[in-house]
Design a protein around this motif. Structure first.
Motif: not given
Length: 154
Positions: A76, A94-97
């Motif tokens: 990310s 950008n996001g991350y999970d």
């Protein structure tokens, strides 16, 4: 094997048909509009393999390492935005999970052990005669009890 230029196919098939072509003319209004097009480049994927230890308790075999999960992930990171001249004009977050944290595993190697409880060495063994009753030695094995439990080969 190489082909000469005249031997390379142009993917045309000969035909006796003629195309029907029409030309038009007239007055047209031309409008020029500026549009921003976002193009993206995929980030490099990283292979992440998750392992687990498979113990082999009660045997003399070493523990095994098994693959539990094998996945591809991308990092990310922020993506850069460039204008048509190649100048950096901004970034997109950008996001991350989730996160991946490397860890350690306890792995055991096993091999046969040898414990020497008593060693009786004497230089008088040649032509030794202990008489009709022989000789007796008493050894206290209390300290060796943890090693002497269960099936053992002596």
């Amino acid at each position: 094997m190489y082909n000469r230029g005249h031997q390379i196919s142009n993917f045309f098939n000969p035909s006796n048909e003629k195309p029907n072509i029409e030309f038009f003319q007239g007055t047209y209004n031309i409008t020029v509009s500026t549009d921003t097009i976002r193009d993206s480049i995929a980030h490099t994927l990283y292979q992440v393999t998750e392992y687990a230890v498979v113990p082999k308790w009660g045997t003399l075999e070493d523990d095994s390492i098994a693959t539990v999960n094998d996945s591809l992930y991308c990092r990310s990171v922020n993506s850069a935005i460039y204008d048509e001249d190649g100048n950096l004009i901004g970034t997109v977050a950008n996001g991350y999970d989730g996160t991946i944290s490397p860890g350690s595993m306890d792995y055991y190697r096993r091999w046969p052990m040898r414990f020497e409880i008593l060693s009786l060495v004497t230089p008088y063994g040649v032509n030794l005669d202990l008489g009709p009753d022989g000789e007796t030695w008493v050894v206290d094995l209390t300290d060796f009890m943890p090693m002497m439990t269960g099936n053992k080969r002596i």
